[in-house]
Design a protein around this motif. Structure first.
Motif, PDB file in Angstrom:
ATOM      1  N   GLY A 136       0.926  -1.333  -0.021  1.00  0.00           N
ATOM      2  CA  GLY A 136       0.017  -0.073   0.145  1.00  0.00           C
ATOM      3  C   GLY A 136       1.013   1.332   0.009  1.00  0.00           C
ATOM      4  O   GLY A 136       0.186   2.293   0.050  1.00  0.00           O
ATOM      5  N   ARG A 137       2.052   1.190  -0.105  1.00  0.00           N
ATOM      6  CA  ARG A 137       2.938   2.264   0.137  1.00  0.00           C
ATOM      7  C   ARG A 137       4.155   2.485  -0.856  1.00  0.00           C
ATOM      8  O   ARG A 137       4.737   3.386  -1.073  1.00  0.00           O
ATOM      9  N   ALA A 138       4.159   1.491  -1.776  1.00  0.00           N
ATOM     10  CA  ALA A 138       4.817   1.317  -3.165  1.00  0.00           C
ATOM     11  C   ALA A 138       4.321   0.714  -4.482  1.00  0.00           C
ATOM     12  O   ALA A 138       3.214  -0.052  -4.074  1.00  0.00           O
ATOM     13  N   HIS A 139       4.739   1.237  -5.514  1.00  0.00           N
ATOM     14  CA  HIS A 139       4.314   0.514  -6.757  1.00  0.00           C
ATOM     15  C   HIS A 139       5.312  -0.764  -6.963  1.00  0.00           C
ATOM     16  O   HIS A 139       6.419  -0.545  -7.004  1.00  0.00           O
ATOM     17  N   PHE A 140       4.871  -1.942  -7.341  1.00  0.00           N
ATOM     18  CA  PHE A 140       5.585  -3.064  -7.707  1.00  0.00           C
ATOM     19  C   PHE A 140       5.262  -3.248  -9.203  1.00  0.00           C
ATOM     20  O   PHE A 140       4.414  -3.897  -9.798  1.00  0.00           O
ATOM     21  N   LYS A 141       6.285  -2.678  -9.801  1.00  0.00           N
ATOM     22  CA  LYS A 141       6.176  -2.495 -11.443  1.00  0.00           C
ATOM     23  C   LYS A 141       7.661  -2.782 -12.094  1.00  0.00           C
ATOM     24  O   LYS A 141       8.427  -2.436 -11.327  1.00  0.00           O
ATOM     25  N   PRO A 142       7.585  -3.075 -13.366  1.00  0.00           N
ATOM     26  CA  PRO A 142       8.722  -3.164 -13.852  1.00  0.00           C
ATOM     27  C   PRO A 142       9.652  -1.619 -14.300  1.00  0.00           C
ATOM     28  O   PRO A 142       8.559  -0.655 -14.215  1.00  0.00           O
ATOM     29  N   ILE A 143      10.598  -1.567 -14.510  1.00  0.00           N
ATOM     30  CA  ILE A 143      11.386  -0.405 -14.792  1.00  0.00           C
ATOM     31  C   ILE A 143      12.310  -0.554 -15.926  1.00  0.00           C
ATOM     32  O   ILE A 143      12.693  -1.675 -16.324  1.00  0.00           O
ATOM     33  N   ALA A 144      12.495   0.475 -16.730  1.00  0.00           N
ATOM     34  CA  ALA A 144      13.495   0.695 -17.903  1.00  0.00           C
ATOM     35  C   ALA A 144      14.777   1.369 -17.469  1.00  0.00           C
ATOM     36  O   ALA A 144      14.659   2.310 -16.765  1.00  0.00           O
ATOM     37  N   VAL A 145      15.730   0.453 -18.237  1.00  0.00           N
ATOM     38  CA  VAL A 145      17.059   1.002 -17.876  1.00  0.00           C
ATOM     39  C   VAL A 145      17.889   1.384 -19.101  1.00  0.00           C
ATOM     40  O   VAL A 145      17.953   0.382 -19.994  1.00  0.00           O
ATOM     41  N   GLY A 146      18.711   2.355 -19.261  1.00  0.00           N
ATOM     42  CA  GLY A 146      19.311   2.597 -20.381  1.00  0.00           C
ATOM     43  C   GLY A 146      20.426   3.895 -19.939  1.00  0.00           C
ATOM     44  O   GLY A 146      20.039   4.711 -19.108  1.00  0.00           O
ATOM     45  N   ASP A 147      21.459   3.914 -20.869  1.00  0.00           N
ATOM     46  CA  ASP A 147      22.669   4.994 -20.561  1.00  0.00           C
ATOM     47  C   ASP A 147      22.068   6.245 -21.202  1.00  0.00           C
ATOM     48  O   ASP A 147      22.572   6.789 -22.097  1.00  0.00           O
ATOM     49  N   VAL A 148      20.902   6.869 -20.705  1.00  0.00           N
ATOM     50  CA  VAL A 148      20.472   7.984 -21.098  1.00  0.00           C
ATOM     51  C   VAL A 148      19.373   8.596 -20.189  1.00  0.00           C
ATOM     52  O   VAL A 148      18.745   8.009 -19.535  1.00  0.00           O
ATOM     53  N   VAL A 149      19.620  10.179 -20.241  1.00  0.00           N
ATOM     54  CA  VAL A 149      18.778  10.707 -19.066  1.00  0.00           C
ATOM     55  C   VAL A 149      17.335  11.197 -20.141  1.00  0.00           C
ATOM     56  O   VAL A 149      17.547  12.001 -21.168  1.00  0.00           O
ATOM     57  N   LEU A 150      16.361  10.718 -19.945  1.00  0.00           N
ATOM     58  CA  LEU A 150      14.882  11.012 -20.463  1.00  0.00           C
ATOM     59  C   LEU A 150      14.341  12.284 -20.050  1.00  0.00           C
ATOM     60  O   LEU A 150      13.911  12.292 -18.863  1.00  0.00           O
ATOM     61  N   ALA A 151      14.372  13.211 -20.815  1.00  0.00           N
ATOM     62  CA  ALA A 151      13.690  14.573 -20.491  1.00  0.00           C
ATOM     63  C   ALA A 151      12.795  15.107 -21.621  1.00  0.00           C
ATOM     64  O   ALA A 151      12.679  16.170 -22.126  1.00  0.00           O
ATOM     65  N   ASP A 152      12.199  14.209 -22.616  1.00  0.00           N
ATOM     66  CA  ASP A 152      11.461  14.488 -23.435  1.00  0.00           C
ATOM     67  C   ASP A 152      10.402  13.131 -24.001  1.00  0.00           C
ATOM     68  O   ASP A 152      10.721  12.344 -24.447  1.00  0.00           O
ATOM     69  N   ALA A 153       9.055  13.634 -23.413  1.00  0.00           N
ATOM     70  CA  ALA A 153       8.222  12.445 -23.229  1.00  0.00           C
ATOM     71  C   ALA A 153       7.576  12.211 -25.002  1.00  0.00           C
ATOM     72  O   ALA A 153       6.893  11.116 -25.154  1.00  0.00           O
ATOM     73  N   ASP A 154       7.876  13.143 -25.664  1.00  0.00           N
ATOM     74  CA  ASP A 154       7.644  13.020 -27.105  1.00  0.00           C
ATOM     75  C   ASP A 154       8.682  12.301 -28.040  1.00  0.00           C
ATOM     76  O   ASP A 154       8.405  12.482 -29.286  1.00  0.00           O
ATOM     77  N   SER A 155       9.879  12.099 -27.278  1.00  0.00           N
ATOM     78  CA  SER A 155      10.825  11.745 -28.319  1.00  0.00           C
ATOM     79  C   SER A 155      10.673  10.090 -28.793  1.00  0.00           C
ATOM     80  O   SER A 155       9.829   9.484 -28.474  1.00  0.00           O
ATOM     81  N   GLU A 156      11.656  10.002 -29.873  1.00  0.00           N
ATOM     82  CA  GLU A 156      11.508   8.483 -30.321  1.00  0.00           C
ATOM     83  C   GLU A 156      11.731   7.496 -29.431  1.00  0.00           C
ATOM     84  O   GLU A 156      11.333   6.289 -29.379  1.00  0.00           O
ATOM     85  N   LEU A 157      12.725   7.559 -28.443  1.00  0.00           N
ATOM     86  CA  LEU A 157      12.935   6.811 -27.284  1.00  0.00           C
ATOM     87  C   LEU A 157      11.928   6.380 -26.235  1.00  0.00           C
ATOM     88  O   LEU A 157      11.401   5.582 -25.800  1.00  0.00           O
ATOM     89  N   ALA A 158      11.034   7.876 -26.073  1.00  0.00           N
ATOM     90  CA  ALA A 158       9.858   7.677 -25.083  1.00  0.00           C
ATOM     91  C   ALA A 158       8.893   6.719 -25.930  1.00  0.00           C
ATOM     92  O   ALA A 158       8.394   5.864 -25.242  1.00  0.00           O
ATOM     93  N   GLN A 159       8.774   7.115 -27.030  1.00  0.00           N
ATOM     94  CA  GLN A 159       7.644   6.053 -27.824  1.00  0.00           C
ATOM     95  C   GLN A 159       8.125   4.679 -28.158  1.00  0.00           C
ATOM     96  O   GLN A 159       7.105   4.022 -28.023  1.00  0.00           O
ATOM     97  N   ARG A 160       9.288   4.468 -28.312  1.00  0.00           N
ATOM     98  CA  ARG A 160       9.929   2.972 -28.168  1.00  0.00           C
ATOM     99  C   ARG A 160       9.597   2.506 -26.851  1.00  0.00           C
ATOM    100  O   ARG A 160       9.182   1.159 -26.977  1.00  0.00           O
ATOM    101  N   ILE A 161       9.791   3.181 -25.861  1.00  0.00           N
ATOM    102  CA  ILE A 161       9.425   2.628 -24.493  1.00  0.00           C
ATOM    103  C   ILE A 161       8.144   2.161 -24.489  1.00  0.00           C
ATOM    104  O   ILE A 161       7.897   0.972 -23.659  1.00  0.00           O
ATOM    105  N   ARG A 162       7.432   3.041 -24.606  1.00  0.00           N
ATOM    106  CA  ARG A 162       5.830   2.909 -24.709  1.00  0.00           C
ATOM    107  C   ARG A 162       5.498   1.954 -25.502  1.00  0.00           C
ATOM    108  O   ARG A 162       4.437   1.047 -25.091  1.00  0.00           O
ATOM    109  N   THR A 163       6.102   1.534 -26.675  1.00  0.00           N
ATOM    110  CA  THR A 163       5.483   0.399 -27.347  1.00  0.00           C
ATOM    111  C   THR A 163       6.117  -1.145 -27.275  1.00  0.00           C
ATOM    112  O   THR A 163       5.356  -2.012 -27.052  1.00  0.00           O
ATOM    113  N   SER A 164       7.471  -1.005 -26.830  1.00  0.00           N
ATOM    114  CA  SER A 164       8.212  -2.098 -26.683  1.00  0.00           C
ATOM    115  C   SER A 164       8.508  -2.486 -25.101  1.00  0.00           C
ATOM    116  O   SER A 164       8.595  -3.687 -24.803  1.00  0.00           O
TER     117      SER A 164
END
Length: 289
Positions: A136-164
């Motif tokens: 009840g105090r945390a989310h138990f979910k998968p996370i994505a990891v890459g050598d990148v700081v993601l600061a654009d929700a509309d980027s190609e990388l962000a779209q790839r994460i949403r898809t794959s």
């Protein structure tokens, strides 16, 4: 006392964990010079070895390998901050990774990028402790990891994460290195605990400037402490009494053969030269020759 290693990538994450430890001592790994601080976690049977390993997956894998061989921890926790990827994951929330995706594996084709991800699951033993401690105090979910700081929700990388990697709820830069090193070692389990410090979008810098990172790191550190209060050390295998190491771990000295008369037991003995046995205080045999 049994040891748990807690790894961090940023100084503010390190300080958030260090604030919970007492009787802290400094340690230096003799071969590579890796630094750690080891202290007690009050109210638990654990000593915590805390290492500020730095950023990135390759660094995380190398330092985790050093720590495993140096300190032989029962478990490895990676504690720190991450960017959120879902609308229902708010800044300040804590995510415990059920699965870690390495997002950069794949094949680039004329038809686009075909993901070929690697994934590591959390230790079942550690996850059970986390669920009990943080229900009840945390989310138990998968996370994505890459050598990148993601600061654009509309980027190609962000779209790839949403898809794959559609079930990933956060993104960061170290967990795959830690998870892979622990997997190869085959003894300790790994658990990833992340506080959400931004939404991995164009407002990341504004969120960071507003103090979201220290708060997220503090929340992740408190969650890690709660998990360790729930986690019990592995039981120590009982050792047989009066065992003879030359006869194997389960053979008692009472099982060994016994000798009488003029027999001498030379098992396990070494001699630099000839050996002569002489009877002391016993009558000679036969005619005394």
């Amino acid at each position: 006392m049994p040891t748990v290693a807690i790894l961090t990538a940023l100084s503010l994450e390190y300080e958030a964990v260090l604030a919970h430890l007492t009787d802290v001592e400094k340690l230096t790994e003799p071969r590579y010079g890796t630094k750690a601080k080891r202290g007690r976690l009050p109210g638990t049977p654990w000593r915590v070895a805390l290492v500020d390993m730095g950023e990135g997956t390759l660094t995380a894998a190398a330092i985790t390998t050093h720590v495993l061989s140096w300190l032989d921890p029962e478990a490895v926790l990676l504690v720190g901050v991450a960017g959120g990827l879902k609308d229902d994951i708010e800044i300040g929330d804590v995510v415990v990774a059920t699965k870690v995706y390495a997002i950069h594996g794949g094949k680039q084709t004329p038809d686009g990028f075909l993901a070929r991800p690697e994934a590591w699951r959390a230790s079942y033993r550690l996850m059970e402790a986390a669920k009990e401690a943080l229900r009840g105090r945390a989310h138990f979910k998968p996370i994505a990891v890459g050598d990148v700081v993601l600061a654009d929700a509309d980027s190609e990388l962000a779209q790839r994460i949403r898809t794959s990697f559609n079930d990933a709820v956060a993104i960061e830069m170290e967990s795959s290195g830690v998870a892979h090193a622990v997997h190869l070692a085959g003894e300790a389990g790994a658990l990833i605990i992340r506080g959400i410090s931004d939404k991995a979008d164009a407002d990341k810098s504004r969120a960071d400037a507003g103090g979201s990172q220290p708060q997220a790191a503090a929340n992740a550190a408190r969650a890690a402490v709660a998990v360790l209060r729930e986690l019990e050390p592995k039981p120590t295998a009982p050792q047989p009494r009066d065992s003879d190491p030359r006869e194997g771990p389960f053979r008692s000295s009472t099982d060994a053969p016994t000798y009488g008369g003029d027999h001498i037991d030379f098992r396990g003995s070494t001699f630099p030269g000839p050996f002569t046995a002489k009877s002391v205080g016993q009558p000679p045999h036969g005619d005394g020759q």
